[in-house]
Scaffold this active site. Structure first.
Site, short mmCIF file in Angstrom:
data_model
loop_
_atom_site.label_atom_id
_atom_site.label_comp_id
_atom_site.label_asym_id
_atom_site.label_seq_id
_atom_site.Cartn_x
_atom_site.Cartn_y
_atom_site.Cartn_z
N THR A 36 18.22 38.95 -5.26
CA THR A 36 17.12 37.84 -5.63
C THR A 36 17.72 36.46 -5.47
O THR A 36 17.18 35.48 -5.34
CB THR A 36 16.52 37.99 -7.19
OG1 THR A 36 17.45 38.14 -7.93
CG2 THR A 36 15.50 39.11 -7.07
N ASP A 37 18.99 36.47 -5.67
CA ASP A 37 19.61 35.10 -5.94
C ASP A 37 19.49 34.26 -4.51
O ASP A 37 19.29 33.14 -4.59
CB ASP A 37 21.26 35.37 -6.26
CG ASP A 37 22.29 36.07 -5.20
OD1 ASP A 37 21.59 36.81 -4.57
OD2 ASP A 37 23.24 36.13 -5.44
N LEU A 126 31.69 44.38 -8.85
CA LEU A 126 31.76 43.53 -10.12
C LEU A 126 32.39 42.13 -9.90
O LEU A 126 32.88 41.56 -10.72
CB LEU A 126 32.70 44.26 -10.95
CG LEU A 126 32.03 45.84 -11.52
CD1 LEU A 126 33.24 46.42 -12.34
CD2 LEU A 126 30.93 45.73 -12.06
N SER A 127 32.26 41.77 -8.52
CA SER A 127 32.77 40.47 -8.03
C SER A 127 34.07 39.93 -8.30
O SER A 127 34.55 38.76 -9.31
CB SER A 127 31.79 39.35 -9.14
OG SER A 127 30.47 39.60 -8.45
N SER A 128 35.00 40.78 -7.94
CA SER A 128 36.32 40.29 -7.90
C SER A 128 36.54 38.98 -7.00
O SER A 128 37.32 38.09 -7.39
CB SER A 128 37.34 41.45 -7.41
OG SER A 128 36.89 41.84 -6.18
N GLU A 161 32.94 31.35 0.17
CA GLU A 161 32.70 32.93 0.77
C GLU A 161 31.76 32.94 1.83
O GLU A 161 31.76 33.73 2.69
CB GLU A 161 32.06 33.67 -0.58
CG GLU A 161 31.86 35.27 -0.28
CD GLU A 161 32.05 36.13 -1.51
OE1 GLU A 161 31.60 37.09 -1.37
OE2 GLU A 161 32.54 35.34 -2.74
N ASP A 173 27.02 35.27 -8.73
CA ASP A 173 28.41 35.77 -9.05
C ASP A 173 29.27 34.89 -9.32
O ASP A 173 29.85 34.60 -10.41
CB ASP A 173 29.13 36.69 -7.70
CG ASP A 173 28.32 37.93 -7.60
OD1 ASP A 173 27.20 38.42 -8.22
OD2 ASP A 173 28.51 38.37 -6.44
#
Length: 384
Positions: A36-37, A126-128, A161, A173
């Site tokens: 959704t972001d 988990l967004s490293s 990113e 994130d």
């Protein structure tokens, strides 16, 4: 050894001096609100007690010398020459952040030695990557005494990113890594960037189970989903799917389904998921864990059937966890999809039973061995 200790120890071994600056940024788990972001919608992640630490000191030139302790690899680039992407992906997270910090603050040319260490499982959802971007941004901000807020650092990480790494991720994130609060999830409006801290009741545990099905969102599927959402938004004549209510979707959905079946399915997920996030905030506020569990189950079904981003191993983990949790919490896939992790929320007294049912069955069924984490909602990026 945690990343803060590890990065400091390696720095001292490598440079024979104490570091003068040390920062830490957490990874995150998203409790509800997936994909959704980048549709300008709502998400509800929390920062977790796994993250990335960077320690370093000033150099007397304009070079950034970076040592990734966990990979035993180095990168070096100049802050007075154009910073460009390279073939090694991890380097581009850092290069991109420094590049866009220089765009915002052209005076930033200060060289440094950096050592990086993290314990967010890679390719797990988990967004490293966000932890690395936000930690790099905070390091540069402190190094150069730059007038950048944590929110601005998060958006620089996202831009890095998008452009240097090539993943068209939204801003969730990086925002949660920058703004996370202890003991709270954070409902984020990804358009206005407004946040609503939402307490996680003390009686609940947040469990993360890594399927060890590796995903790599840059390899097409993520960007394809984003394009399909944009096609659906264009059909509804809006800037983003955030602007479509459930009622509007139901009224015109058949027409979209006939014209573009995949865009219909993707939009159905996003429109209903936004509504679920808003309802989940209310459920948590009122400690209505049964309702939260129902919303998490609906979210998972929607990701499986409409957004089509789960895999059989992930579906099986959710099924196992749900058998134990029943109506006392919920479980769903978390992250970008195509592997990675599930998140489960349940009372602390259910944790061992969830761990056991998965340990007893997952490997037998899939040939893979899971990793099981019990997480606490943690503070966002900070000095240490």
């Amino acid at each position: 050894m945690n990343p803060i200790q590890q990065s400091k120890q390696v720095f001292i071994e490598r440079f024979a001096v104490q570091p003068t600056l040390q920062v830490y940024a957490p990874g995150r788990v998203n409790l509800i609100g997936e994909h959704t972001d980048y549709n300008d919608g709502f998400v509800m992640p929390c920062a977790i007690n796994y993250g990335t630490a960077i320690c370093g000191n000033l150099r007397d030139d304009h070079q950034f010398y970076v040592f990734a302790a966990d990979l035993n690899e180095t990168d070096q680039f100049s802050l007075i020459e154009e910073i460009k992407p390279v073939d090694r992906k991890w380097c581009n997270y850092i290069r991109g952040v420094v590049h866009f910090i220089q765009q915002a603050c052209p005076e930033f040319k200060q060289g440094a030695n950096l050592v990086i260490s993290g314990n967010v499982p890679l390719s797990s959802g988990l967004s490293s990557s966000a932890a690395l971007e936000v930690a790099t941004g905070k390091f540069c901000q402190q190094l150069g005494n730059l007038a950048l807020t944590n929110t601005e650092l998060a958006l620089i990480g996202q831009k890095s990113e998008n452009i240097f790494v090539g993943c068209q991720c939204g801003n969730m994130d990086q925002l949660i890594s920058a703004l996370g609060q202890e003991h709270h999830a954070l409902m984020i409006d990804c358009r206005s960037l407004d946040t609503v801290p939402t307490p996680i009741p003390d009686n609940l545990a947040v469990m993360i189970v890594n399927s060890h099905v590796k995903h790599d969102l840059v390899d097409g599927e993520y960007n394809t989903r984003r394009q399909q959402c944009e096609q659906a938004a264009a059909f509804f004549g809006v800037k983003a799917l955030r602007d479509v209510t459930v009622e509007q979707f139901n009224a015109k959905g058949d027409e979209l389904a006939a014209a573009n079946p995949l865009a219909y399915k993707r939009a159905k997920h996003v429109v209903t998921e936004n509504q679920r996030v808003l309802e989940a905030v209310e459920a948590l506020k009122h400690n209505d864990i049964t309702r939260l569990g129902e919303l998490m189950a609906q979210s998972h079904d929607s990701m499986r059937d409409d957004f089509e981003i789960t895999v059989p191993e992930i579906d099986y983990l959710v099924e196992l966890a749900q058998l134990v949790i029943g109506k006392t919490g919920g479980a769903r896939m978390t992250g970008g999809g195509f592997g990675g992790c599930i998140v489960a929320i349940a009372p602390h007294n259910k944790v061992e039973a969830v761990r056991k049912i998965i340990a007893d069955n997952y490997h037998k069924q899939t040939g893979l061995k899971e990793d099981f984490y019990v997480c606490t909602a943690s503070q966002g990026v900070h000095l240490c």
